[in-house]
Design an enzyme around this catalytic site. Structure first.
Site, PDB file in Angstrom:
ATOM      1  N   SER A   7      37.591  41.415  41.795  1.00 45.78           N
ATOM      2  CA  SER A   7      39.051  41.339  41.669  1.00 45.78           C
ATOM      3  C   SER A   7      39.643  41.562  43.054  1.00 45.78           C
ATOM      4  O   SER A   7      39.307  42.641  43.778  1.00 45.78           O
ATOM      5  CB  SER A   7      39.620  42.560  40.881  1.00 45.78           C
ATOM      6  OG  SER A   7      40.828  42.573  41.005  1.00 45.78           O
ATOM      7  N   HIS A  32      38.465  37.170  40.134  1.00 46.62           N
ATOM      8  CA  HIS A  32      39.516  37.667  39.244  1.00 46.62           C
ATOM      9  C   HIS A  32      40.788  37.817  39.932  1.00 46.62           C
ATOM     10  O   HIS A  32      40.943  38.483  41.040  1.00 46.62           O
ATOM     11  CB  HIS A  32      38.925  38.868  38.673  1.00 46.62           C
ATOM     12  CG  HIS A  32      39.573  39.527  37.691  1.00 46.62           C
ATOM     13  ND1 HIS A  32      39.801  39.109  36.308  1.00 46.62           N
ATOM     14  CD2 HIS A  32      40.522  40.648  37.548  1.00 46.62           C
ATOM     15  CE1 HIS A  32      40.514  39.814  35.693  1.00 46.62           C
ATOM     16  NE2 HIS A  32      41.040  40.728  36.285  1.00 46.62           N
ATOM     17  N   ASP A  34      44.311  39.080  39.795  1.00 49.33           N
ATOM     18  CA  ASP A  34      45.310  40.276  39.279  1.00 49.33           C
ATOM     19  C   ASP A  34      47.002  39.757  39.261  1.00 49.33           C
ATOM     20  O   ASP A  34      47.347  40.186  40.531  1.00 49.33           O
ATOM     21  CB  ASP A  34      44.860  41.527  39.443  1.00 49.33           C
ATOM     22  CG  ASP A  34      43.622  41.955  38.682  1.00 49.33           C
ATOM     23  OD1 ASP A  34      43.526  41.895  37.395  1.00 49.33           O
ATOM     24  OD2 ASP A  34      42.750  42.368  39.382  1.00 49.33           O
ATOM     25  N   MET A  36      50.613  40.750  39.001  1.00 52.15           N
ATOM     26  CA  MET A  36      51.647  41.711  38.300  1.00 52.15           C
ATOM     27  C   MET A  36      52.861  41.498  38.821  1.00 52.15           C
ATOM     28  O   MET A  36      53.228  41.072  39.859  1.00 52.15           O
ATOM     29  CB  MET A  36      50.917  42.950  38.767  1.00 52.15           C
ATOM     30  CG  MET A  36      49.400  43.356  38.634  1.00 52.15           C
ATOM     31  SD  MET A  36      49.091  45.042  39.290  1.00 52.15           S
ATOM     32  CE  MET A  36      47.379  44.988  39.101  1.00 52.15           C
ATOM     33  N   HIS A  65      44.284  36.778  35.388  1.00 53.82           N
ATOM     34  CA  HIS A  65      44.935  37.723  34.495  1.00 53.82           C
ATOM     35  C   HIS A  65      46.263  38.385  34.613  1.00 53.82           C
ATOM     36  O   HIS A  65      46.844  38.965  35.488  1.00 53.82           O
ATOM     37  CB  HIS A  65      43.903  39.112  34.848  1.00 53.82           C
ATOM     38  CG  HIS A  65      44.090  40.257  33.806  1.00 53.82           C
ATOM     39  ND1 HIS A  65      43.716  41.582  34.388  1.00 53.82           N
ATOM     40  CD2 HIS A  65      44.864  40.620  32.816  1.00 53.82           C
ATOM     41  CE1 HIS A  65      43.978  42.401  33.424  1.00 53.82           C
ATOM     42  NE2 HIS A  65      44.812  41.761  32.570  1.00 53.82           N
ATOM     43  N   MET A  67      49.401  40.188  34.216  1.00 51.82           N
ATOM     44  CA  MET A  67      50.076  41.330  33.756  1.00 51.82           C
ATOM     45  C   MET A  67      51.575  41.317  33.958  1.00 51.82           C
ATOM     46  O   MET A  67      51.937  41.817  34.858  1.00 51.82           O
ATOM     47  CB  MET A  67      49.329  42.628  34.297  1.00 51.82           C
ATOM     48  CG  MET A  67      47.963  42.767  34.136  1.00 51.82           C
ATOM     49  SD  MET A  67      46.927  43.738  35.064  1.00 51.82           S
ATOM     50  CE  MET A  67      46.294  42.676  36.252  1.00 51.82           C
ATOM     51  N   MET A 136      40.528  45.660  28.537  1.00 47.54           N
ATOM     52  CA  MET A 136      40.965  46.543  29.661  1.00 47.54           C
ATOM     53  C   MET A 136      40.041  48.057  29.554  1.00 47.54           C
ATOM     54  O   MET A 136      40.242  48.541  28.386  1.00 47.54           O
ATOM     55  CB  MET A 136      42.372  46.759  29.739  1.00 47.54           C
ATOM     56  CG  MET A 136      43.159  45.603  30.313  1.00 47.54           C
ATOM     57  SD  MET A 136      42.627  44.803  31.750  1.00 47.54           S
ATOM     58  CE  MET A 136      42.785  46.269  32.948  1.00 47.54           C
ATOM     59  N   GLY A 141      47.294  47.970  35.923  1.00 50.55           N
ATOM     60  CA  GLY A 141      48.038  48.186  37.050  1.00 50.55           C
ATOM     61  C   GLY A 141      47.500  48.598  38.395  1.00 50.55           C
ATOM     62  O   GLY A 141      48.149  48.178  39.460  1.00 50.55           O
ATOM     63  N   ASP A 174      37.239  44.853  32.253  1.00 49.62           N
ATOM     64  CA  ASP A 174      37.957  44.882  33.312  1.00 49.62           C
ATOM     65  C   ASP A 174      38.454  46.430  33.749  1.00 49.62           C
ATOM     66  O   ASP A 174      39.152  47.044  32.868  1.00 49.62           O
ATOM     67  CB  ASP A 174      39.106  44.005  33.439  1.00 49.62           C
ATOM     68  CG  ASP A 174      39.874  43.852  34.574  1.00 49.62           C
ATOM     69  OD1 ASP A 174      39.674  44.516  35.678  1.00 49.62           O
ATOM     70  OD2 ASP A 174      41.062  43.429  34.683  1.00 49.62           O
TER      71      ASP A 174
HETATM   72  C1  DX5 Z   1      43.639  46.711  36.828  1.00 49.79           C
HETATM   73  C2  DX5 Z   1      43.340  45.392  37.224  1.00 49.79           C
HETATM   74  C3  DX5 Z   1      41.653  45.160  37.545  1.00 49.79           C
HETATM   75  C4  DX5 Z   1      41.221  45.959  38.734  1.00 49.79           C
HETATM   76  C5  DX5 Z   1      39.912  46.698  38.703  1.00 49.79           C
HETATM   77  O1  DX5 Z   1      45.268  46.326  36.388  1.00 49.79           O
HETATM   78  O2  DX5 Z   1      43.099  44.415  35.835  1.00 49.79           O
HETATM   79  O3  DX5 Z   1      41.287  44.042  37.689  1.00 49.79           O
HETATM   80  O4  DX5 Z   1      41.541  45.350  40.152  1.00 49.79           O
HETATM   81  O5  DX5 Z   1      39.887  47.353  39.567  1.00 49.79           O
HETATM   82  P1  DX5 Z   1      38.542  48.258  39.697  1.00 49.79           P
HETATM   83  O6  DX5 Z   1      37.410  47.575  39.561  1.00 49.79           O
HETATM   84  O7  DX5 Z   1      38.782  48.949  40.800  1.00 49.79           O
HETATM   85  O8  DX5 Z   1      38.692  49.341  38.472  1.00 49.79           O
HETATM   86 ZN    ZN Z   2      42.381  42.280  35.956  1.00 48.55          ZN
END
Ligand code: DX5
Ligand code: ZN
Length: 216
Positions: A7, A32, A34, A36, A65, A67, A136, A141, A174
């Protein structure tokens, strides 16, 4: 073979191209991303523009992903950015079937994610249309949170649905993935492991990625 999706949330944002190339060289098959929006989750990252500018520098599968609220608005932008898998949150939309169709119409694979408090069985009507289900294992976040072990039951339920031929989707997990939680997740049925802190925080990301790739 397990798929590892580092990620970028845990990468150095001032060096996104280098970090992307680094994990690809280290053996990661997916990246990946993310996304947001400060509304669906209390954090803000980057959008389709950044994804588009990374695309020419990588052959990895881009796994976005979302969010965000109203994810359907951004589907064309992510297609143009070269995204292969586009995942939205069950909690962010009122008609999952329409959003899935829209993603497919834009030639991308469709995924749905559920937050920890959402019962995974709500996805039952959509399983046959999905390419991916993202469980999740932390509250979405932020990176660096503790793995919620109860989420493995969701992974097991999804694996059972696949065994009963209710769908042909990949099971992705994740949040809080490290060497020990990854073993449990794969045992439960996870096929794609997202790892932020574990990969980008490792002394040797290459060794870290090799470890996950060997799990099955
Ligand atoms: C959180 C994200 C994850 C995050 C995971 O909202 O969706 O993808 O980056 O990070 P780690 O692996 O550090 O838990
Ligand atoms: Zn994610």
């Amino acid at each position: 073979m397990t798929i590892i999706a580092p990620s970028l949330l845990s990468a150095d944002f001032s060096r996104l191209k280098d970090e992307t190339e680094m994990v690809e060289k280290a053996g990661a098959q997916w990246l990946h991303l993310d996304i947001m929006d400060y509304h669906f989750v209390p954090n803000l990252t980057f959008g389709a523009g950044v994804v588009k500018s990374l695309r020419p520098h990588s052959n990895m599968v881009f796994d976005a992903h979302l969010m965000v609220e109203d994810p359907e608005k951004y589907i064309p932008d992510f297609q143009k950015a070269g995204t292969e898998y586009l995942t939205f949150h069950y909690e962010a939309v009122s008609h999952c079937d329409q959003v899935i169709q829209e993603i497919k119409k834009h030639d991308m694979k469709a995924g749905i994610s559920v937050k920890p408090k959402t019962d995974v069985t709500v996805l039952e009507p959509f399983l046959e249309y999905l390419d991916l289900v993202l469980v999740m294992s932390v509250e979405p976040g932020f990176g660096g949170q503790k793995f919620m072990v109860d989420m493995l039951q969701k992974v097991q339920w999804l694996k059972e649905q696949k065994a009963q031929e209710k769908g042909n989707f990949l099971i992705e997990i994740d949040g809080g993935i490290n060497r020990s939680t990854a073993v449990e997740a794969v045992k439960a049925g996870a096929e794609v492991l997202v790892a932020g802190t574990a990969v980008f925080g490792a002394a040797s990301p290459k060794e870290e990625i090799s470890y996950y790739l060997k799990l099955s």
